[in-house]
Design an enzyme around this catalytic site. Structure first.
Site, mmCIF file in Angstrom:
data_model
loop_
_atom_site.group_PDB
_atom_site.id
_atom_site.type_symbol
_atom_site.label_atom_id
_atom_site.label_comp_id
_atom_site.label_asym_id
_atom_site.label_seq_id
_atom_site.Cartn_x
_atom_site.Cartn_y
_atom_site.Cartn_z
ATOM 1 N N CYS A 4 0.789 -1.384 -0.007
ATOM 2 C CA CYS A 4 0.091 0.068 -0.030
ATOM 3 C C CYS A 4 0.900 1.436 0.045
ATOM 4 C CB CYS A 4 -1.128 -0.193 0.971
ATOM 5 S SG CYS A 4 -1.852 1.734 1.497
ATOM 6 N N ASP A 30 -0.573 16.405 -1.855
ATOM 7 C CA ASP A 30 -0.295 15.538 -3.479
ATOM 8 C C ASP A 30 0.862 15.978 -4.322
ATOM 9 O OD1 ASP A 30 -3.241 14.210 -4.542
ATOM 10 O OD2 ASP A 30 -1.562 14.399 -5.951
ATOM 11 N N HIS A 46 -4.681 1.124 8.031
ATOM 12 C CA HIS A 46 -4.963 0.977 6.959
ATOM 13 C C HIS A 46 -6.675 0.657 6.949
ATOM 14 C CE1 HIS A 46 -4.530 -0.272 2.541
ATOM 15 N NE2 HIS A 46 -5.505 -1.065 2.865
ATOM 16 N N ASN A 87 -12.832 10.005 -3.061
ATOM 17 C CA ASN A 87 -12.922 9.008 -4.004
ATOM 18 C C ASN A 87 -13.303 7.612 -3.733
ATOM 19 O OD1 ASN A 87 -12.958 11.127 -6.126
ATOM 20 N ND2 ASN A 87 -10.797 10.955 -6.263
ATOM 21 N N GLY A 93 -12.702 7.057 -9.662
ATOM 22 C CA GLY A 93 -11.130 7.451 -9.842
ATOM 23 C C GLY A 93 -10.192 7.100 -8.980
ATOM 24 N N HIS A 100 -8.217 8.428 1.878
ATOM 25 C CA HIS A 100 -7.778 9.865 1.846
ATOM 26 C C HIS A 100 -8.914 10.803 1.477
ATOM 27 C CE1 HIS A 100 -7.067 7.881 -1.957
ATOM 28 N NE2 HIS A 100 -7.309 8.903 -2.615
HETATM 29 P P1 AMP Z 1 -7.450 8.921 -5.906
HETATM 30 O O1 AMP Z 1 -7.072 8.912 -7.440
HETATM 31 O O2 AMP Z 1 -8.595 9.661 -5.311
HETATM 32 O O3 AMP Z 1 -7.321 7.687 -5.109
HETATM 33 O O4 AMP Z 1 -5.964 9.826 -5.278
HETATM 34 C C1 AMP Z 1 -4.983 9.476 -5.111
HETATM 35 C C2 AMP Z 1 -4.062 10.813 -5.022
HETATM 36 O O5 AMP Z 1 -2.832 10.273 -4.576
HETATM 37 C C3 AMP Z 1 -3.777 11.306 -6.360
HETATM 38 O O6 AMP Z 1 -4.236 12.572 -6.332
HETATM 39 C C4 AMP Z 1 -2.351 11.243 -6.373
HETATM 40 O O7 AMP Z 1 -1.830 12.297 -7.067
HETATM 41 C C5 AMP Z 1 -1.628 11.122 -5.046
HETATM 42 N N1 AMP Z 1 -0.394 10.458 -4.970
HETATM 43 C C6 AMP Z 1 -0.072 9.311 -5.590
HETATM 44 N N2 AMP Z 1 1.448 9.086 -5.055
HETATM 45 C C7 AMP Z 1 1.562 9.900 -4.255
HETATM 46 C C8 AMP Z 1 2.642 10.148 -3.597
HETATM 47 N N3 AMP Z 1 3.941 9.618 -3.487
HETATM 48 N N4 AMP Z 1 2.747 11.513 -2.586
HETATM 49 C C9 AMP Z 1 1.926 12.111 -2.808
HETATM 50 N N5 AMP Z 1 0.576 11.802 -3.462
HETATM 51 C C10 AMP Z 1 0.621 11.073 -4.217
#
Ligand code: AMP
Length: 113
Positions: A4, A30, A46, A87, A93, A100
């Site tokens: 994860c 992000d 988790h 989401n 998405g 989160h």
């Molecule tokens: P979701 O698409 O709602 O699951 O959001 C996941 C978010 O995690 C997206 O906006 C990604 O840009 C962000 N994300 C993915 N990897 C990382 C990372 N290593 N550090 C910070 N944000 C991340």
């Protein structure tokens, strides 16, 4: 949880730009921001998504939202407005299956769909 991404961030195995941390919650910027302020607020335990929250998690969810609201104020968007989004599943998405809340603000946000 193994494999994860956000658990690895919590454990410090993957770096993040932290903006808040306590025993239960971590918040970090992000990596692909959609607005000038784009922070992710996550539980350290988790939970794969908001749909997996149980009644016993009510206080934790309240804390996640409270942290998000506090960060909105600290990051200067509480006066102009912001969006809190979680989401759930493919159509929404969701790409990371660790609960989160996105805190997004600092510009006028569209509502495309
Ligand atoms: P979701 O698409 O709602 O699951 O959001 C996941 C978010 O995690 C997206 O906006 C990604 O840009 C962000 N994300 C993915 N990897 C990382 C990372 N290593 N550090 C910070 N944000 C991340």
């Amino acid at each position: 949880m193994e494999d994860c991404l956000f658990c690895k961030i919590i454990e410090g195995k993957i770096p993040s730009d932290k903006v808040y941390e306590d025993d239960d919650v971590l918040a970090f910027r992000d990596i692909n921001p959609q607005a000038p302020v784009h922070v992710l607020i996550i539980p350290k335990r988790h939970i794969s998504g908001a749909d997996k929250l149980e009644r016993s998690d009510d206080a934790l969810l309240g804390k996640l939202v409270a942290v998000a609201n506090r960060l909105a104020a600290e990051l200067g968007v509480s006066g102009t407005g912001y969006r809190l989004i979680s989401n759930i599943g493919d159509d929404a998405g969701q790409s990371v299956h660790h609960l989160h809340i996105h805190l997004i603000g600092g510009k006028r946000l569209n509502w495309d769909n």
